[in-house]
Design an enzyme around this catalytic site. Structure first.
Site, PDB file in Angstrom:
ATOM      1  N   TYR A  56     -13.333  11.174  29.607  1.00  0.00           N
ATOM      2  CA  TYR A  56     -14.678  10.667  29.348  1.00  0.00           C
ATOM      3  C   TYR A  56     -14.700   9.178  29.680  1.00  0.00           C
ATOM      4  O   TYR A  56     -14.134   8.358  28.947  1.00  0.00           O
ATOM      5  CB  TYR A  56     -15.069  10.864  27.883  1.00  0.00           C
ATOM      6  CG  TYR A  56     -15.245  12.300  27.435  1.00  0.00           C
ATOM      7  CD1 TYR A  56     -15.370  13.333  28.347  1.00  0.00           C
ATOM      8  CD2 TYR A  56     -15.296  12.612  26.088  1.00  0.00           C
ATOM      9  CE1 TYR A  56     -15.530  14.648  27.935  1.00  0.00           C
ATOM     10  CE2 TYR A  56     -15.473  13.925  25.662  1.00  0.00           C
ATOM     11  CZ  TYR A  56     -15.587  14.933  26.587  1.00  0.00           C
ATOM     12  OH  TYR A  56     -15.761  16.236  26.167  1.00  0.00           O
ATOM     13  N   LEU A 209     -27.738  21.370  20.930  1.00  0.00           N
ATOM     14  CA  LEU A 209     -29.115  20.982  21.264  1.00  0.00           C
ATOM     15  C   LEU A 209     -29.337  21.008  22.776  1.00  0.00           C
ATOM     16  O   LEU A 209     -30.297  20.426  23.281  1.00  0.00           O
ATOM     17  CB  LEU A 209     -29.429  19.590  20.709  1.00  0.00           C
ATOM     18  CG  LEU A 209     -29.406  19.483  19.176  1.00  0.00           C
ATOM     19  CD1 LEU A 209     -29.718  18.052  18.742  1.00  0.00           C
ATOM     20  CD2 LEU A 209     -30.392  20.457  18.545  1.00  0.00           C
ATOM     21  N   ARG A 211     -27.893  19.497  25.218  1.00  0.00           N
ATOM     22  CA  ARG A 211     -27.931  18.152  25.802  1.00  0.00           C
ATOM     23  C   ARG A 211     -29.266  17.451  25.580  1.00  0.00           C
ATOM     24  O   ARG A 211     -29.747  16.719  26.434  1.00  0.00           O
ATOM     25  CB  ARG A 211     -27.584  18.210  27.290  1.00  0.00           C
ATOM     26  CG  ARG A 211     -26.195  18.780  27.520  1.00  0.00           C
ATOM     27  CD  ARG A 211     -25.943  19.188  28.958  1.00  0.00           C
ATOM     28  NE  ARG A 211     -24.594  19.711  29.086  1.00  0.00           N
ATOM     29  CZ  ARG A 211     -24.246  20.963  28.786  1.00  0.00           C
ATOM     30  NH1 ARG A 211     -25.167  21.812  28.374  1.00  0.00           N
ATOM     31  NH2 ARG A 211     -23.005  21.371  28.888  1.00  0.00           N
ATOM     32  N   GLY A 212     -29.852  17.710  24.422  1.00  0.00           N
ATOM     33  CA  GLY A 212     -31.118  17.083  24.060  1.00  0.00           C
ATOM     34  C   GLY A 212     -32.339  17.883  24.463  1.00  0.00           C
ATOM     35  O   GLY A 212     -33.453  17.584  24.030  1.00  0.00           O
ATOM     36  N   SER A 215     -33.922  19.352  21.395  1.00  0.00           N
ATOM     37  CA  SER A 215     -33.873  18.443  20.244  1.00  0.00           C
ATOM     38  C   SER A 215     -35.244  18.151  19.668  1.00  0.00           C
ATOM     39  O   SER A 215     -35.370  17.666  18.545  1.00  0.00           O
ATOM     40  CB  SER A 215     -33.234  17.113  20.656  1.00  0.00           C
ATOM     41  OG  SER A 215     -34.074  16.427  21.583  1.00  0.00           O
TER      42      SER A 215
END
Length: 334
Positions: A56, A209, A211-212, A215
């Site tokens: 990452y 979620l 990746r939003g 959400s």
């Protein structure tokens, strides 16, 4: 916060874990100070499981998590359990270059992770994707050697299919499988979840979620930066995005009926799938963290679950969860 068990061989962890990837990479710019404050707030709230990966932002995320742990109160630092993924290869331009699961590479990756994190052991260690050129038995066997030497406590896997899970579990005890699982990503229910439950292996669910996307905060006209993974994700493109956000609006009606947010409803649904499932929340700010933690107080009865699944039926999402080239690396999809 209530705890759950990472399989028959793993530790007990908080009901929710914190996925730290977005604090460093793939979702646009992030605020380092706010990211560290969010990790501290999660630990203070009783979250124990912190998830990261050595690739990452090429080690940046491990160093960030390490700094957050060093600057946390001792009692909170000691409660943290680290889940680390390895094996993804990057070049200096940030491009992806495959996966390396060779035993020597496994031990090399671990040595660097221990240094960047500033710890003497990793609680759960897992290859991010199966290396197609290395039998999973060899990769898992190398992690098992790290367990014997005390550098790793438990063995995990990520995005693996049922057959690979069985082969790995026949090699060494596996604590959990990290895999995407949400209202709009339910492929795990077909073969993988029955297999893990048969073998006493837990699920760490990421992307709860999507990746939003689900959400409740993603605007229809939002412009994504070029360094945001979602700018290239099929579910966030054109008509796919509009279709998927229509699903979110249907879910919003259910959430409002219960007096909770869309995100809390989506997370609570994953929590309802079983005590062997630990959702990872990808909050990058204390505000989003607080909202996500509120999901642990949401109780869903049968009527609620029916309404949620009518709003967002299985397989209703438009678009694959990754671009085609990345889907090809997912053993879980085979």
């Amino acid at each position: 916060m209530d705890t759950r068990h990472l399989g028959t061989t793993g530790p007990r962890v908080s009901a929710l874990g914190l996925g730290c990837m977005g604090m460093s990479a793939l979702y646009g710019e992030a605020d380092r100070t706010e990211s560290i404050a969010t990790v501290h707030a999660a630990l203070e709230a009783g979250v124990t499981l912190l998830d990261t990966g050595d690739f990452y932002a090429m080690g940046h995320n491990e160093m960030l998590v390490g700094e957050a742990l060093r600057t946390a109160p001792a009692a909170r630092r000691e409660q943290a359990l680290l889940s680390v993924k390895f094996g993804a290869l990057r070049d200096p331009d940030g491009n992806w270059a495959g996966y390396d699961g060779r035993p020597a590479a496994v031990k090399n990756f671990a040595a660097y992770s221990l240094q960047r994190l500033g710890v003497d052991h990793i609680d759960v260690y897992r290859i991010a994707r199966v290396d197609p050129d290395v039998p999973i038995e060899e990769t898992v066997g190398a992690i098992a050697e790290l367990v014997e030497k005390g550098h790793v406590r438990h063995i995990g896997l990520s995005e693996v299919g049922a057959d690979t899970i069985r082969r790995a579990a026949a090699t060494a005890p596996i604590s959990d499988i990290q895999i995407e699982y949400s209202l709009v990503t339910r492929g795990v229910e077909d073969r993988i979840l029955p297999t893990t439950r048969e073998l006493g292996i837990a699920i760490t669910a990421y992307g709860v979620l999507s990746r939003g996307l689900i959400s409740g905060h993603f605007a229809r006209d939002r412009k994504l930066a070029a360094n945001d993974f979602r700018a290239h994700s099929p579910r966030f493109q054109g008509e796919n995005l509009q279709h998927n956000l229509n699903l979110v609006e249907a879910l919003r009606k259910v959430a409002e009926g219960k007096g909770v947010t869309v995100a809390q409803t989506a997370i609570a649904w994953v929590l309802s799938r079983g005590e062997d499932i630990v959702p990872l929340i990808g909050a990058r700010t204390r505000e989003r963290l607080a909202e996500a933690l509120g999901a642990t107080a949401v109780t869903l009865d049968e009527a609620d679950l029916t309404a949620i699944e009518e709003a967002v039926p299985a397989d209703a999402a438009a678009g694959a969860r990754y671009p085609e080239a990345q889907m090809a690396h997912l053993d879980s999809e085979r």
